[in-house]
Design an enzyme around this catalytic site. Sequence first.
Site, PDB file in Angstrom:
ATOM      1  N   THR A 221      -4.510  11.539   0.249  1.00 23.37           N
ATOM      2  CA  THR A 221      -5.568  11.051   1.135  1.00 23.37           C
ATOM      3  C   THR A 221      -5.083  10.691   2.531  1.00 23.37           C
ATOM      4  O   THR A 221      -5.891  10.425   3.414  1.00 23.37           O
ATOM      5  CB  THR A 221      -6.246   9.808   0.516  1.00 23.37           C
ATOM      6  OG1 THR A 221      -5.247   8.824   0.206  1.00 23.37           O
ATOM      7  CG2 THR A 221      -6.997  10.194  -0.757  1.00 23.37           C
ATOM      8  N   GLU A 222      -3.767  10.666   2.752  1.00 17.84           N
ATOM      9  CA  GLU A 222      -3.248  10.381   4.094  1.00 17.84           C
ATOM     10  C   GLU A 222      -1.938  11.136   4.290  1.00 17.84           C
ATOM     11  O   GLU A 222      -1.066  11.144   3.421  1.00 17.84           O
ATOM     12  CB  GLU A 222      -3.008   8.878   4.293  1.00 17.84           C
ATOM     13  CG  GLU A 222      -2.491   8.534   5.688  1.00 17.84           C
ATOM     14  CD  GLU A 222      -2.087   7.075   5.818  1.00 17.84           C
ATOM     15  OE1 GLU A 222      -2.824   6.318   6.468  1.00 17.84           O
ATOM     16  OE2 GLU A 222      -1.028   6.697   5.269  1.00 17.84           O
TER      17      GLU A 222
ATOM     18  N   THR B 216       1.447   9.918   2.656  1.00  9.47           N
ATOM     19  CA  THR B 216       1.730   8.479   2.727  1.00  9.47           C
ATOM     20  C   THR B 216       0.709   7.642   1.963  1.00  9.47           C
ATOM     21  O   THR B 216       0.870   6.437   1.843  1.00  9.47           O
ATOM     22  CB  THR B 216       1.797   8.005   4.189  1.00  9.47           C
ATOM     23  OG1 THR B 216       0.660   8.507   4.919  1.00  9.47           O
ATOM     24  CG2 THR B 216       3.065   8.511   4.863  1.00  9.47           C
ATOM     25  N   SER B 217      -0.340   8.276   1.450  1.00 10.87           N
ATOM     26  CA  SER B 217      -1.266   7.553   0.583  1.00 10.87           C
ATOM     27  C   SER B 217      -2.007   8.578  -0.271  1.00 10.87           C
ATOM     28  O   SER B 217      -2.216   9.718   0.148  1.00 10.87           O
ATOM     29  CB  SER B 217      -2.274   6.730   1.388  1.00 10.87           C
ATOM     30  OG  SER B 217      -3.072   5.932   0.519  1.00 10.87           O
ATOM     31  N   SER B 218      -2.363   8.159  -1.467  1.00 12.08           N
ATOM     32  CA  SER B 218      -3.081   9.051  -2.372  1.00 12.08           C
ATOM     33  C   SER B 218      -3.957   8.211  -3.288  1.00 12.08           C
ATOM     34  O   SER B 218      -3.805   6.993  -3.383  1.00 12.08           O
ATOM     35  CB  SER B 218      -2.106   9.891  -3.201  1.00 12.08           C
ATOM     36  OG  SER B 218      -1.343   9.065  -4.062  1.00 12.08           O
TER      37      SER B 218
END
Length: 397
Positions: A84-85, A102-104
Amino acid sequence: MIVDAGDVALRLKRLADELEEKGRLRDPAWRRAFLAVRRHVFVPRFWRDEEPGAFPARWRMIDNATVDHPEWLDAVYSDRTLATELTGIPAKGAPGMHPQVTSSTTMPSLVMAMLEALDVHDGMDVLEIGTGTGYNAALLCERLGEAHVTTIDVGPELTALASVRLDAHDYHPHVVTGDGAEGVSDRAPFDRIVATCGLDAVPQAWIDQTRDGGKLLVNVLGPWNAFAMVLLTVHGDTASGPFLAQSGGFMPRRTDPERAHDYTVAVQRVASGPVDEWYSMLDPQTLYTDPTFGLIAQTKLAGVGSRQIYVDDSENLGTEMATGDGTSWAVVHHNRHGERGFHASQAGRRRLWDEIEALHREWLGHGRPAHDRYGLTVGGEAPPVLWLDGPDGPQSF
């Protein structure tokens, strides 16, 4: 594009049934929470690697407002982890760094398995380390009530977006921006702490901020890419408990919100004194290829840095490791020299490769037990203790 509420309800029920069949959603209270939280609110877009393994990665954004809408909705309500990121996206046509995730949002089966393992009850206060999209916090709010939920993430953009999405679902937990390893002391004590990022050690702050008898669910991640979840019960300034059979890996904890996790490892060698050289019969690649032994070894060598390097100015790989101050180190070549084995060298007070060889012999002697027969005791002034078949069983340190 508008998402049909009836369609979402059907998708949620199908996914809940799938997770129940997998044994990941057994508690009726958690099933009710799962059916109440609309995952698409927290994942309005995600990134998909079009050519896994290619360099640089071929990322494509898939969202809810374009022709990708059907693909987006199918993915959101499937048992998949979604990126997501990304950090490090170059401008169009310009050179730039290789983007890193860096995000999930974690696959729902793992999310629910962790929440059920956490063993929460009404009235408990929970701290989540790693807010991410806010989806996990939403499930906790639905189950426990928003007043009992605190969540922290290092990225201000992440926490801001998560707050907006939580608000859209009418959830208002306490959202904090900061280093998750420090916990949230002004909201302590907590009954439960759950971490959705990987760490090589359990922060003492988490133990100190948990009520006696409370529990920590931590994703342990180390230099040989072995990962596992350990469920620890707090007693005073220590915590102890087993590794879970359910496994799962998360992205490593970040300390800088502006940067992706730095996967490079700085290893220095400043040990004085003689260097021992010999041939080892233990293949160093066992650290990477056997996840159970890799987990045991990285736990034993907590605080020791490790990386793969080219040795002898050649294309031959080796594993290099050293204590944080560099006063003890070891290097083992990956290419085997016939019956002699693998060239090894080490120096310093701690004989690091000797420690790994001894641990491997011990593991074989116990019959190569699976990781979920092991457990961990951490905290206080003593070093971590890895044990087999209970805290009173054989100890590896």
